[in-house]
Motif scaffolding. Structure first.
Motif, mmCIF file in Angstrom:
data_model
loop_
_atom_site.group_PDB
_atom_site.id
_atom_site.type_symbol
_atom_site.label_atom_id
_atom_site.label_comp_id
_atom_site.label_asym_id
_atom_site.label_seq_id
_atom_site.Cartn_x
_atom_site.Cartn_y
_atom_site.Cartn_z
ATOM 1 N N PRO A 79 6.261 0.854 7.471
ATOM 2 C CA PRO A 79 7.460 0.439 6.731
ATOM 3 C C PRO A 79 7.920 1.543 5.781
ATOM 4 C CG PRO A 79 5.511 -0.702 5.903
ATOM 5 C CD PRO A 79 5.087 0.021 7.135
ATOM 6 N N GLY A 80 9.233 1.695 5.663
ATOM 7 C CA GLY A 80 9.789 2.733 4.798
ATOM 8 C C GLY A 80 9.508 2.468 3.331
ATOM 9 N N TYR A 81 9.374 3.545 2.568
ATOM 10 C CA TYR A 81 9.098 3.417 1.136
ATOM 11 C C TYR A 81 10.268 3.968 0.321
ATOM 12 C CZ TYR A 81 7.598 8.266 2.030
ATOM 13 O OH TYR A 81 7.540 9.568 2.435
ATOM 14 N N GLY A 82 10.197 3.737 -1.000
ATOM 15 C CA GLY A 82 11.167 4.340 -1.911
ATOM 16 C C GLY A 82 12.496 3.622 -2.002
ATOM 17 N N TYR A 83 12.564 2.386 -1.515
ATOM 18 C CA TYR A 83 13.834 1.661 -1.591
ATOM 19 C C TYR A 83 13.943 0.981 -2.950
ATOM 20 C CZ TYR A 83 17.743 -1.331 -0.304
ATOM 21 O OH TYR A 83 18.970 -1.954 -0.259
ATOM 22 N N ALA A 84 14.874 1.447 -3.772
ATOM 23 C CA ALA A 84 14.952 1.054 -5.192
ATOM 24 C C ALA A 84 15.186 -0.447 -5.390
ATOM 25 C CB ALA A 84 16.047 1.856 -5.885
ATOM 26 N N LYS A 85 15.936 -1.074 -4.485
ATOM 27 C CA LYS A 85 16.302 -2.477 -4.688
ATOM 28 C C LYS A 85 15.229 -3.457 -4.236
ATOM 29 C CE LYS A 85 21.296 -1.654 -4.323
ATOM 30 N NZ LYS A 85 22.525 -1.976 -3.579
ATOM 31 N N ARG A 86 14.132 -2.946 -3.740
ATOM 32 C CA ARG A 86 13.076 -3.831 -3.274
ATOM 33 C C ARG A 86 12.432 -4.543 -4.465
ATOM 34 N NH1 ARG A 86 9.541 -0.957 0.942
ATOM 35 N NH2 ARG A 86 11.171 -1.660 2.349
ATOM 36 N N SER A 87 12.137 -5.820 -4.292
ATOM 37 C CA SER A 87 11.534 -6.609 -5.374
ATOM 38 C C SER A 87 10.090 -6.175 -5.608
ATOM 39 C CB SER A 87 11.570 -8.094 -5.023
ATOM 40 O OG SER A 87 10.681 -8.356 -3.942
ATOM 41 N N ILE A 88 9.546 -6.586 -6.751
ATOM 42 C CA ILE A 88 8.152 -6.256 -7.066
ATOM 43 C C ILE A 88 7.224 -6.835 -6.005
ATOM 44 C CG2 ILE A 88 6.270 -6.681 -8.700
ATOM 45 C CD1 ILE A 88 8.380 -6.564 -10.950
ATOM 46 N N GLU A 89 7.513 -8.062 -5.574
ATOM 47 C CA GLU A 89 6.671 -8.695 -4.548
ATOM 48 C C GLU A 89 6.729 -7.908 -3.246
ATOM 49 O OE1 GLU A 89 4.442 -11.203 -4.606
ATOM 50 O OE2 GLU A 89 4.755 -10.974 -6.756
ATOM 51 N N ASP A 90 7.927 -7.453 -2.869
ATOM 52 C CA ASP A 90 8.071 -6.675 -1.638
ATOM 53 C C ASP A 90 7.348 -5.334 -1.752
ATOM 54 O OD1 ASP A 90 9.462 -8.573 -0.283
ATOM 55 O OD2 ASP A 90 11.429 -7.644 -0.515
ATOM 56 N N LYS A 91 7.411 -4.724 -2.932
ATOM 57 C CA LYS A 91 6.717 -3.450 -3.129
ATOM 58 C C LYS A 91 5.206 -3.638 -3.003
ATOM 59 C CE LYS A 91 10.282 -1.202 -5.910
ATOM 60 N NZ LYS A 91 10.699 -0.735 -7.247
ATOM 61 N N LYS A 92 4.709 -4.758 -3.529
ATOM 62 C CA LYS A 92 3.277 -5.047 -3.406
ATOM 63 C C LYS A 92 2.907 -5.247 -1.936
ATOM 64 C CE LYS A 92 2.380 -7.213 -7.916
ATOM 65 N NZ LYS A 92 2.081 -8.493 -8.583
ATOM 66 N N ARG A 93 3.785 -5.933 -1.221
ATOM 67 C CA ARG A 93 3.517 -6.191 0.190
ATOM 68 C C ARG A 93 3.516 -4.881 0.973
ATOM 69 N NH1 ARG A 93 7.429 -9.243 4.137
ATOM 70 N NH2 ARG A 93 6.143 -9.316 5.983
ATOM 71 N N TRP A 94 4.493 -4.004 0.667
ATOM 72 C CA TRP A 94 4.545 -2.698 1.332
ATOM 73 C C TRP A 94 3.256 -1.935 1.075
ATOM 74 C CZ3 TRP A 94 3.766 2.239 -0.277
ATOM 75 C CH2 TRP A 94 4.061 3.229 0.650
ATOM 76 N N SER A 95 2.848 -1.900 -0.194
ATOM 77 C CA SER A 95 1.653 -1.156 -0.571
ATOM 78 C C SER A 95 0.413 -1.698 0.140
ATOM 79 C CB SER A 95 1.461 -1.215 -2.088
ATOM 80 O OG SER A 95 0.340 -0.467 -2.473
ATOM 81 N N GLY A 96 0.295 -3.020 0.179
ATOM 82 C CA GLY A 96 -0.852 -3.640 0.833
ATOM 83 C C GLY A 96 -0.897 -3.352 2.326
ATOM 84 N N LEU A 97 0.270 -3.409 2.962
ATOM 85 C CA LEU A 97 0.343 -3.143 4.400
ATOM 86 C C LEU A 97 -0.014 -1.698 4.714
ATOM 87 C CD1 LEU A 97 3.478 -4.700 6.171
ATOM 88 C CD2 LEU A 97 1.083 -4.851 6.854
#
Length: 200
Positions: A79-97
């Motif tokens: 999954p792509g990173y660095g998307y500013a509008k992503r929510s905190i929950e989505d950022k956590k999910r990205w990081s975990g994945l």
């Protein structure tokens, strides 16, 4: 290794680390910020227009996608990173994945052969790109760099950017750096060559 790239398909879409498959076949992962052109690159490599979905909204999809190529190797779209509008929950999910993809392997699993790190030709390495390079360097995962959207700059700016990336302190010496344009089909053979060098 000879490949019939026409025999390619999206085999698994994983939304959680528990859904990751235990493949023994070689894998090459594609990493980069949202909207850097990962889906376009994968579609170009596989000669398909819509196998990898190009999202109309950057950062919308948070999954790890495993593309089987002739049942001999996997291209893995992170999954792509660095998307500013992503929510905190989505950022956590990205990081975990993403963390899960790199770390949820037992010591005998050497299926991940390399990472294709994508960097936008016009934007250059972002802070998020630098964090990913630093991570890859720290854990010792082999990587090569694909500089996307090479058709968006003139020759002078293009050469300056390629030289800048080559000499960047976080880029390992001798790293393969490939300019790529899905529009002009530039770099396709070179990317495949890099993939096969790591997988053969």
């Amino acid at each position: 290794m000879k490949l019939n790239i026409q025999n390619s398909n999206l085999e698994i879409t994983a939304g959680t680390p528990s859904q990751f498959p235990s493949f023994s076949l070689p894998q090459v992962a594609f990493s980069g910020r949202s909207n850097v052109g990962k889906s376009s690159l994968i579609n170009t490599l596989l000669g398909r227009k819509k196998l990898a979905r190009v999202s109309s909204a950057p950062g919308k999809t948070i999954t790890v996608n495993f593309y089987s190529v002739d049942k001999k190797l996997y291209l893995v779209d992170l999954p792509g990173y660095g998307y500013a509008k992503r929510s905190i929950e989505d950022k956590k999910r990205w990081s975990g994945l993403t963390d899960g993809f790199f770390t949820a392997r037992n010591e005998n699993d050497n299926s991940l052969k390399a990472v294709a790190q994508l960097i936008d030709m016009k934007a250059g390495p972002t802070a998020d790109d630098e964090m990913m390079l630093e991570y890859l360097n720290t854990v010792g995962i082999p990587y090569f760099i694909v500089v996307t959207k090479s058709d968006k700059t003139n020759k002078t700016d293009r050469n300056k950017m390629l030289e800048y990336i080559k000499n960047h302190p976080l880029v390992r010496e001798g790293t393969t750096i490939i300019p790529f344009s899905s529009l002009k089909n530039e770099g396709k053979d070179e990317v495949w060559s890099a993939i096969m060098n790591y997988c053969d």
